[in-house]
Motif scaffolding. Structure first.
Motif, PDB file in Angstrom:
ATOM      1  N   PHE A  72       0.820  -1.229   0.000  1.00 35.65           N
ATOM      2  CA  PHE A  72       0.000   0.000   0.000  1.00 35.65           C
ATOM      3  C   PHE A  72       0.843   1.263   0.000  1.00 35.65           C
ATOM      4  N   CYS A  73       2.150   1.131   0.222  1.00 34.50           N
ATOM      5  CA  CYS A  73       2.926   2.293   0.663  1.00 34.50           C
ATOM      6  C   CYS A  73       3.805   2.895  -0.433  1.00 34.50           C
ATOM      7  N   VAL A  74       3.809   4.217  -0.483  1.00 25.81           N
ATOM      8  CA  VAL A  74       4.511   4.946  -1.543  1.00 25.81           C
ATOM      9  C   VAL A  74       5.960   5.294  -1.156  1.00 25.81           C
ATOM     10  N   LYS A 134       1.939  -7.618   2.394  1.00 30.23           N
ATOM     11  CA  LYS A 134       3.373  -7.993   2.406  1.00 30.23           C
ATOM     12  C   LYS A 134       4.092  -7.379   3.606  1.00 30.23           C
ATOM     13  N   ARG A 135       3.460  -7.499   4.762  1.00 27.40           N
ATOM     14  CA  ARG A 135       4.108  -6.987   5.974  1.00 27.40           C
ATOM     15  C   ARG A 135       5.161  -7.972   6.487  1.00 27.40           C
ATOM     16  N   LYS A 136       5.089  -9.226   6.028  1.00 30.22           N
ATOM     17  CA  LYS A 136       6.114 -10.248   6.314  1.00 30.22           C
ATOM     18  C   LYS A 136       6.190 -10.678   7.781  1.00 30.22           C
ATOM     19  N   ASP A 188      -0.252   1.976  14.234  1.00 28.25           N
ATOM     20  CA  ASP A 188      -0.966   2.529  13.070  1.00 28.25           C
ATOM     21  C   ASP A 188      -1.878   1.443  12.509  1.00 28.25           C
ATOM     22  N   PHE A 189      -3.068   1.860  12.066  1.00 24.06           N
ATOM     23  CA  PHE A 189      -4.010   0.907  11.460  1.00 24.06           C
ATOM     24  C   PHE A 189      -4.551   1.456  10.146  1.00 24.06           C
ATOM     25  N   ILE A 190      -4.704   0.561   9.170  1.00 27.07           N
ATOM     26  CA  ILE A 190      -5.355   0.925   7.912  1.00 27.07           C
ATOM     27  C   ILE A 190      -6.653   0.133   7.832  1.00 27.07           C
ATOM     28  N   VAL A 191      -7.786   0.806   7.609  1.00 29.08           N
ATOM     29  CA  VAL A 191      -9.045   0.070   7.407  1.00 29.08           C
ATOM     30  C   VAL A 191      -9.435   0.165   5.932  1.00 29.08           C
ATOM     31  N   PHE A 251      -6.279   5.096   9.595  1.00 27.07           N
ATOM     32  CA  PHE A 251      -6.539   5.722   8.298  1.00 27.07           C
ATOM     33  C   PHE A 251      -7.394   4.814   7.430  1.00 27.07           C
ATOM     34  N   ILE A 252      -8.169   5.440   6.546  1.00 23.23           N
ATOM     35  CA  ILE A 252      -8.823   4.676   5.488  1.00 23.23           C
ATOM     36  C   ILE A 252      -7.771   4.451   4.406  1.00 23.23           C
ATOM     37  N   TYR A 253      -7.720   3.231   3.896  1.00 17.28           N
ATOM     38  CA  TYR A 253      -6.749   2.917   2.852  1.00 17.28           C
ATOM     39  C   TYR A 253      -6.898   3.893   1.678  1.00 17.28           C
TER      40      TYR A 253
HETATM   41  N1  SAH Z   1       7.310   2.766   8.232  1.00 17.67           N
HETATM   42  C1  SAH Z   1       6.086   2.578   8.917  1.00 17.67           C
HETATM   43  C2  SAH Z   1       4.954   3.443   8.385  1.00 17.67           C
HETATM   44  C3  SAH Z   1       5.166   4.872   8.069  1.00 17.67           C
HETATM   45  S1  SAH Z   1       3.831   5.695   7.232  1.00 17.67           S
HETATM   46  C4  SAH Z   1       5.659   1.121   8.760  1.00 17.67           C
HETATM   47  O1  SAH Z   1       6.028   0.483   7.816  1.00 17.67           O
HETATM   48  O2  SAH Z   1       4.916   0.615   9.586  1.00 17.67           O
HETATM   49  C5  SAH Z   1       2.702   6.016   8.527  1.00 17.67           C
HETATM   50  C6  SAH Z   1       1.410   5.290   8.418  1.00 17.67           C
HETATM   51  O3  SAH Z   1       0.626   5.760   7.330  1.00 17.67           O
HETATM   52  C7  SAH Z   1       1.543   3.798   8.145  1.00 17.67           C
HETATM   53  O4  SAH Z   1       1.897   3.065   9.257  1.00 17.67           O
HETATM   54  C8  SAH Z   1       0.156   3.457   7.633  1.00 17.67           C
HETATM   55  O5  SAH Z   1      -0.724   3.136   8.695  1.00 17.67           O
HETATM   56  C9  SAH Z   1      -0.295   4.747   6.970  1.00 17.67           C
HETATM   57  N2  SAH Z   1      -0.301   4.591   5.511  1.00 17.67           N
HETATM   58  C10 SAH Z   1       0.756   4.381   4.687  1.00 17.67           C
HETATM   59  N3  SAH Z   1       0.335   4.254   3.420  1.00 17.67           N
HETATM   60  C11 SAH Z   1      -1.011   4.363   3.441  1.00 17.67           C
HETATM   61  C12 SAH Z   1      -2.026   4.282   2.441  1.00 17.67           C
HETATM   62  N4  SAH Z   1      -1.731   4.049   1.172  1.00 17.67           N
HETATM   63  N5  SAH Z   1      -3.303   4.445   2.832  1.00 17.67           N
HETATM   64  C13 SAH Z   1      -3.618   4.677   4.127  1.00 17.67           C
HETATM   65  N6  SAH Z   1      -2.722   4.747   5.092  1.00 17.67           N
HETATM   66  C14 SAH Z   1      -1.424   4.588   4.772  1.00 17.67           C
END
Ligand code: SAH
Length: 430
Positions: free
Chosen positions: A151-153, A265-267, A292-295, A323-325
């Protein structure tokens, strides 16, 4: 991390171009926007702000507008198509090159200066040492991320993980302490992935950094953020025996469902996360835990969401960011079919937030009547006769007190809990 980067930007401009800060955009020669693209909402705010600044530039065409940070890194030159008034586009790893980019604009016939490359460690070699005096100071130890959660940029905007040299970090910590810092917050996208070598060439990690820094005169408290469960070593767990390591742990999990964790892929599994917390709580039974939580991740069923709620109920958090995804460009999850309605997502977020809020309140309520060691950080925003600080477990507390107390550790009796903040009575210097 962005607060830290913005401070560094200010330092670079002060030292290299003798610029001074102004809070009035009308008065500025350079308008600088440091941006975040972790979720779409943060990104949209950038373009709204640039729209407001365009009006200033229309009346004062010589003013320069610079956009930095992760939106700049993600969008590069294409920022210009939505915001043509932008002159400089720089990424999180090129903040030290800003003076050069400004010079290019005036000396060469360049219309827009763009540099969103990842020269990695170079940045730290060129950034001037800050002269900022603050009781609590950020110190960046590593940057970037190589985890590639779906999910992460971050890996695409800040680049892969890279570590600063151990001795550079220790030197900066010593410098911060001579400038009056009493607390150091070690920063990085994955601080516990930190790996380097000490003076003798021995391998070192986050726990070694914490131990070394806790021996620096004047530094009485150390925090770190953000950590990842898969790099949570036994050494780091054992470091909780060190009284200078603050009594809160922020460890993001994102979901309480193994299925969703594997899709992301949090592993690691939920059980592995629980095992870390169990071991840390064996050493620090009263540690405040946050996450941190993503719903609404694509494919999250009601059953999966329920697992997250059950997980939260079982672990008991003192705080959490939820956060909402949000689909991010270029990430694998953005390709997934998203079947959930906005209503389901916002209902889930509300339910999760309510649960966390209750847990957080009961943590705070338990603190009422107790005496806490507080690092006084400044005058309260609401009342000038009050100061505020943070407890060891990272709760903000306000109390009547003189500004002479700023930068000191003091004992404060917690008297009451008012909407979100704790109030107390100053007892003595700790
Ligand atoms: N390095 C940390 C996260 C840093 S970003 C880790 O890997 O756990 C901070 C938070 O933003 C994340 O933990 C996640 O909950 C949220 N986040 C990141 N990408 C997101 C996305 N695409 N949509 C919603 N929340 C997101």
């Amino acid at each position: 991390m962005n607060v830290y980067d913005s401070d560094k930007l200010t330092d670079v401009l002060k030292v290299n171009l003798k610029m001074v800060e102004t809070n009035d955009p009308q008065d500025a020669d350079l308008l600088l926007l440091n941006t975040c693209s972790i979720r779409e909402k943060a990104q949209e705010k950038v373009f709204h702000q640039l729209g407001r600044w365009k009006k200033i530039k229309d009346n004062k065409p010589d003013i320069l507008i610079a956009v930095g940070g992760c939106v700049a890194s993600q969008e590069g030159k294409s920022i210009k198509s939505r915001a043509p008034s932008v002159d400089i586009i720089f990424g999180p790893q090129t903040i030290h090159r800003i003076p050069k980019m400004i010079k290019e604009l005036s000396l060469l016939d360049v219309k827009t200066a763009v540099d969103v490359s990842f020269p990695e460690i170079e940045k730290f070699d060129y950034l001037p040492t800050s002269d900022k005096k603050a009781p609590s100071a950020y110190l960046s130890i590593m940057e970037g991320c190589s985890k590639y959660c779906t999910f992460c940029v971050v890996p695409y905007t800040r680049g892969e993980e890279f570590n600063r040299r151990f001795d550079d970090i220790i030197n900066e910590a010593m410098q911060l302490s001579t400038q009056g810092a009493r607390e150091i917050v070690l920063l990085g996208q994955n601080v516990n992935a930190y790996k380097s070598n000490d003076y003798d060439g021995n391998p070192v990690g986050l726990s070694d950094l914490i131990r070394y820094i806790s021996h620096i005169d004047g530094i009485d408290r150390i925090r770190y953020t953000t950590s990842h469960p898969i790099d949570f070593s036994q050494d780091l767990i054992s470091e909780y025996k060190n009284p200078k390591l603050a009594n809160n742990l922020h460890l993001p999990i994102q979901s309480g469902s193994d299925l969703i964790l594997s899709k992301m892929k949090r592993k690691h599994t939920v059980l592995e996360y629980k095992s870390i917390i169990r071991k840390v709580r064996e050493i620090r039974p009263d540690i405040h835990l946050s996450s941190d939580f993503i719903v609404g991740y694509p494919g999250e069923s009601n059953y999966e969401f329920q697992k997250t709620l059950d997980f939260i109920s079982e672990l008991n958090f003192s705080d959490a960011y939820s956060f909402i995804y949000s689909p991010r460009p270029g990430t694998p999850a953005a390709q997934e079919f998203d079947s959930l309605s906005d209503k389901v997502k916002s209902d889930r977020l509300k339910e999760l937030k309510d649960l966390i809020k209750n847990q957080s309140l009961s943590y705070s309520e338990k603190m009422v009547g107790k005496t806490e060691r507080v690092l006084v950080e400044g005058v309260s925003l609401k009342r000038s006769t009050e100061v505020f600080g943070r407890t060891d477990n990272n709760k903000v507390i306000n109390f009547s007190g003189d500004r002479e107390l700023i930068s000191k550790f003091v004992d404060v009796r917690i008297d009451e809990m008012r909407t979100n903040t704790l109030h107390g009575t100053y007892l003595n210097i700790s």
